[in-house]
Design a protein around this motif. Structure first.
Motif, PDB file in Angstrom:
ATOM      1  N   VAL A   1     -13.603 -15.034   4.582  1.00 32.32           N
ATOM      2  CA  VAL A   1     -14.179 -15.471   5.859  1.00 32.32           C
ATOM      3  C   VAL A   1     -13.317 -14.975   7.023  1.00 32.32           C
ATOM      4  CG1 VAL A   1     -14.625 -17.515   7.274  1.00 32.32           C
ATOM      5  CG2 VAL A   1     -15.415 -17.436   4.927  1.00 32.32           C
TER       6      VAL A   1
ATOM      7  N   LEU B   1     -11.498 -18.271   1.806  1.00 34.20           N
ATOM      8  CA  LEU B   1     -10.964 -18.386   3.169  1.00 34.20           C
ATOM      9  C   LEU B   1     -10.507 -17.030   3.694  1.00 34.20           C
ATOM     10  CD1 LEU B   1      -8.973 -21.730   3.008  1.00 34.20           C
ATOM     11  CD2 LEU B   1     -11.024 -21.257   4.321  1.00 34.20           C
TER      12      LEU B   1
ATOM     13  N   ALA C   1     -18.720 -19.336   7.513  1.00 34.29           N
ATOM     14  CA  ALA C   1     -17.619 -20.042   6.846  1.00 34.29           C
ATOM     15  C   ALA C   1     -18.121 -21.273   6.096  1.00 34.29           C
ATOM     16  CB  ALA C   1     -16.552 -20.439   7.859  1.00 34.29           C
TER      17      ALA C   1
END
Length: 97
Positions: free
Chosen positions: A19, A16, A87
């Motif tokens: 991204v 995460l 993502a």
């Protein structure tokens, strides 16, 4: 699609953050490619600022606003689509080691 229920939380968190960093790079590259003149023509930025929503120089550089022309809409949808595709592909489809 990978079953991410068995993946440890630090691995997902790391992806995460990756991204998130890639999204900033995409926004910076897009801002440099279209330039400040076209960005001002294609996007409408906020006109009234209060103490709570002021941004610094770097934040204003990254602030596109909302699309005002069809070119701005194409640029915004392109950025959103690219960030979303990266993502989903990196978090859900790219195998965890």
């Amino acid at each position: 699609m990978i079953d991410i229920s068995a993946v440890p939380a630090p691995a997902i968190t790391g992806r995460l953050f990756t991204v998130f960093a890639i999204a900033f790079v995409i926004i910076i590259i897009t801002a440099r490619l279209i330039g400040s003149e076209r960005k001002a023509r294609w996007f409408k930025r906020r006109t009234n600022y209060t103490l709570l929503n002021r941004r610094g120089i770097f934040g204003e550089y990254l602030n596109f606003g909302y699309p005002r022309t069809w070119q701005g809409l194409v640029v915004a949808l392109g950025m959103y689509g690219l960030i979303f595709a990266i993502a989903v592909g990196y978090i859900c489809f790219y195998p965890y080691s």
